[in-house]
Design a protein around this motif. Sequence first.
Motif, PDB file in Angstrom:
ATOM      1  N   GLY A 103     -13.013 -64.830 -19.368  1.00 23.91           N
ATOM      2  CA  GLY A 103     -13.349 -66.244 -19.188  1.00 23.91           C
ATOM      3  C   GLY A 103     -13.387 -66.696 -17.734  1.00 23.91           C
ATOM      4  O   GLY A 103     -13.521 -67.885 -17.474  1.00 23.91           O
ATOM      5  N   VAL A 104     -13.292 -65.756 -16.797  1.00 27.55           N
ATOM      6  CA  VAL A 104     -13.289 -66.175 -15.391  1.00 27.55           C
ATOM      7  C   VAL A 104     -14.720 -66.423 -14.921  1.00 27.55           C
ATOM      8  O   VAL A 104     -15.591 -65.578 -15.068  1.00 27.55           O
TER       9      VAL A 104
ATOM     10  N   VAL B  15     -22.489 -68.752 -26.503  1.00 30.88           N
ATOM     11  CA  VAL B  15     -21.072 -68.703 -26.133  1.00 30.88           C
ATOM     12  C   VAL B  15     -20.914 -68.196 -24.701  1.00 30.88           C
ATOM     13  O   VAL B  15     -21.311 -67.078 -24.386  1.00 30.88           O
ATOM     14  N   ASN B  16     -20.382 -69.029 -23.853  1.00 35.03           N
ATOM     15  CA  ASN B  16     -20.007 -68.617 -22.500  1.00 35.03           C
ATOM     16  C   ASN B  16     -18.803 -69.456 -22.086  1.00 35.03           C
ATOM     17  O   ASN B  16     -18.361 -70.327 -22.839  1.00 35.03           O
ATOM     18  N   PRO B  17     -18.202 -69.192 -20.924  1.00 34.98           N
ATOM     19  CA  PRO B  17     -16.974 -69.919 -20.563  1.00 34.98           C
ATOM     20  C   PRO B  17     -17.166 -71.432 -20.565  1.00 34.98           C
ATOM     21  O   PRO B  17     -16.275 -72.185 -20.979  1.00 34.98           O
ATOM     22  N   ASP B  18     -18.344 -71.881 -20.142  1.00 31.77           N
ATOM     23  CA  ASP B  18     -18.615 -73.306 -20.081  1.00 31.77           C
ATOM     24  C   ASP B  18     -18.541 -73.933 -21.472  1.00 31.77           C
ATOM     25  O   ASP B  18     -17.907 -74.974 -21.700  1.00 31.77           O
ATOM     26  N   TYR B  19     -19.165 -73.264 -22.427  1.00 33.33           N
ATOM     27  CA  TYR B  19     -19.188 -73.717 -23.826  1.00 33.33           C
ATOM     28  C   TYR B  19     -17.762 -73.795 -24.388  1.00 33.33           C
ATOM     29  O   TYR B  19     -17.371 -74.784 -25.000  1.00 33.33           O
ATOM     30  N   LEU B  20     -16.975 -72.756 -24.115  1.00 31.84           N
ATOM     31  CA  LEU B  20     -15.613 -72.712 -24.653  1.00 31.84           C
ATOM     32  C   LEU B  20     -14.750 -73.808 -24.050  1.00 31.84           C
ATOM     33  O   LEU B  20     -13.850 -74.343 -24.701  1.00 31.84           O
ATOM     34  N   ASN B  21     -15.030 -74.144 -22.795  1.00 32.61           N
ATOM     35  CA  ASN B  21     -14.198 -75.148 -22.130  1.00 32.61           C
ATOM     36  C   ASN B  21     -14.604 -76.574 -22.458  1.00 32.61           C
ATOM     37  O   ASN B  21     -13.843 -77.505 -22.232  1.00 32.61           O
ATOM     38  N   ARG B  22     -15.813 -76.747 -22.974  1.00 31.60           N
ATOM     39  CA  ARG B  22     -16.250 -78.107 -23.312  1.00 31.60           C
ATOM     40  C   ARG B  22     -15.663 -78.591 -24.627  1.00 31.60           C
ATOM     41  O   ARG B  22     -15.339 -79.764 -24.768  1.00 31.60           O
TER      42      ARG B  22
ATOM     43  N   GLU C  34      -7.166 -67.562 -23.913  1.00 27.22           N
ATOM     44  CA  GLU C  34      -7.135 -67.208 -22.490  1.00 27.22           C
ATOM     45  C   GLU C  34      -8.328 -67.814 -21.755  1.00 27.22           C
ATOM     46  O   GLU C  34      -8.208 -68.288 -20.620  1.00 27.22           O
ATOM     47  N   ALA C  35      -9.502 -67.761 -22.411  1.00 29.42           N
ATOM     48  CA  ALA C  35     -10.728 -68.210 -21.749  1.00 29.42           C
ATOM     49  C   ALA C  35     -10.837 -69.727 -21.700  1.00 29.42           C
ATOM     50  O   ALA C  35     -11.678 -70.262 -20.978  1.00 29.42           O
ATOM     51  N   SER C  36     -10.013 -70.430 -22.468  1.00 28.41           N
ATOM     52  CA  SER C  36     -10.199 -71.880 -22.576  1.00 28.41           C
ATOM     53  C   SER C  36      -8.956 -72.664 -22.169  1.00 28.41           C
ATOM     54  O   SER C  36      -8.862 -73.857 -22.465  1.00 28.41           O
ATOM     55  N   GLY C  37      -8.008 -72.025 -21.538  1.00 22.20           N
ATOM     56  CA  GLY C  37      -6.791 -72.736 -21.166  1.00 22.20           C
ATOM     57  C   GLY C  37      -5.943 -73.106 -22.376  1.00 22.20           C
ATOM     58  O   GLY C  37      -5.342 -74.164 -22.439  1.00 22.20           O
TER      59      GLY C  37
END
Lengths: 273, 503
Positions: A68-69, B230-237, B302-305
């Motif tokens: 996720g980095v 699915v990418n980090p941006d998507y998971l964090n939104r 892990e990827a999304s805090g």
Amino acid sequence: MPRQMAPGVTEGYLKVAPTVVRDGDTATIDATGIYYRQLNEAIRGAIAEGATRVVLNNVNGQRYIGTGVKAKGVTIEVHGTAGNDMAMFMDGPTIEVFGAAQDGVGNTMNAGKVIVHGDAGDVLGYGMRGGAVYVKGDVGYRVGIHMKAYESLIPIMVCGGNARDFFGEYMAGGILVLLGMNTQFAEQPLVGSFVGAGMHGGVIYLRGTVESWQCGKEVGITEATEEDMAALKPTLADYCDAQGMDLAEVLSVPFTKLAPFSHRPYGKMYAPM
Amino acid sequence: MPTSFIQPEFKVKIDYDKCHKCGRCVQQCGWGVYNFNERPIPDDAKCRACHRCVTYCPAHCISIEKNQLAYRDNDNWSPAARKAVWRQAETGGVLLTSMGNPLPYTRIFDHLVLDACQVTNPSIDPLREPMELRTFIGHKPDSVGVESDGQGGFRLAEGEGMKNNLKLDTPILFSPMSYGSVSLNVHKSLAMAAQRLGTFMNTGEGGLHADLYPYQDNVIVQVASGRFGVNPDYLNRGAAIEIKIGQGAKPGIGGHLPGEKINKEVSGTRMIPQGTDAISPAPHHDIYSIEDLRQLIYALKEASGYKPVGVKIAAVHNVAAIASGIVRAGADYVYLDGFKGGTGAAPQVIRDHIGIPIEIAIAAVDQRLRDEGIRNWASVIAAGSIRSSADVAKAIALGADAVAIGSASLMALGCHLCQSCHTGSCSWGITTQKPELTRRIDPEWGAEQLTNLVHAWSHELQEILGALGVNAVESLRGSRERLRSIGLDEQMNKVLGVKPAGM
């Protein structure tokens, strides 16, 4: 029974923050016995504080390194054995592993580069959308399943050794290469069965040959043409550069190309009611 | 040879004496039923009985009737069974259909009744007294800590416990429906309504369109086997992340969005090329065990805090054991989808014959998690044909924390359950990507329709709680003592954990 154990040893690791030594742009982290969550917090913390080179020493199976980095111009060096799901969802950084990696390297990865100077496990690059994964040695089962491309994102995976079953299954895009050179299993076939089963996009190159019974019915098997090899050469050159290998030796054996017959293998399977 | 043995299912009748000859029916029909030659001429074979033309005909001169063809009586070979054979003989194809299972299986909800207070303990009037519907989805602490407030009193201690919970103002969510299977205007309607209602919509496996970013705090983002978008941006939104393992309408099989539906916008949101089929494999190929599931749950955290991560499964025979594994793997909620749940496309044989009813799944899972002492580790969301506030109350009494509605929410937007989503020509502009059809839904109007529906159900739920003499939905949760069954056998009562009426 509590869901998480009290502070102390968890799954053989300690849930404590690791020691981070900062020297200019480099952050060096001693991963000895550190639980993955604290280790990854330290890695993300170092990157957030501006480190462009993160060196991890004594890595011993910790999961999710680089997962996720999202960052540009960052390199993570892993000394030891990287655990499962390294570089999962990763978007940008470069990870270099001086050792072997376990399962799930580059799972659903978006961009960046992973170089493994050893073997790697199963399920590499599952659903990978971009970036590159270069493994020096053997890889396991289910490698490159459902790799896919989108616009400028074209995932590339090159494996230097042998691979097991389901190599490139469901593949929808990208470039998947298998060399069969740095293998512990030289007496075994280059690749297992069900190669490219359900494939509907992208391309697989194998250094050497494959029997049609090893491949999915959706793929066409041809000898790679000069044009194909010219297109593949920059990728192989980059791989050889990263792995310290001789490009001429890699190119000394003819390659086989696997490409899908159709981008819509199941288009005629259904009868709408 | 005839082109087909299958005769039209419906007859489109137009009262030409009343007809204005305005051509609106021609314009409204997404299936191309009408030709216009001085007056509208219908082709019965194309009609899906979606009532779009009927609804918009200014003269009210159209009626749709069943084509009353007499078939020789045979309870075994129903007309539907005969048609299925003919269709497959013609095409050699897997029959593809959509929406939920229409077969006449026992509707267990309709065999359950709720209790009410009479004389001995007073019922509550929700119009004049507080009636709490607020619901928290996620891991609850094993124990409650109390600390001094520094002023001689006490307060609940701050703990990890409730921090990662989703807060819902009503125990009703919108179920996952992907952009691609439904239109962007439907997604916008759902997102706007979720924000106004203090609940959540769910992206399904189709990525998150940029137009939905303003509503992201009320969006659950889904990760399914195809990993589309699915990418980090998507998971964090997203407010939470959901791993989709299965769907009630098609347990155990993958998804397949045909290339025709992958236009430029859908392609961008899913991050796949235009016009190619979007194939979701049947399993996640990185999940072959509960341990693997745990690995993915924690990868997403892990990827999304460390956002809440839920797992959606279809209700199948072993659902209780599977749910226990999911909870132990670290999921913050388990989403159970019963076999009557809807779909944008599914093979008919799978939709109609695989899976178990949601009522049974809720009861079995709730009981299993209680027996194992882990019920507080995760919430249970139930879906798969929740048709009314009564179903909501019964599902919660059986043990669900909240319910999710898909078919009902689409009906709020005009869906008439014509079971033709897979054709991509939805006249109501819901399950289509054709611009001339998708523009039929104004997201502002859609959001209001959805908000109205959920408000109405929430009010009714409050009325039910009042009659039960409790002042919070929390008090109904898993309270099967407040349910009785009518016309279910002893075995079924045992599975559901309810007594027959009269006991």
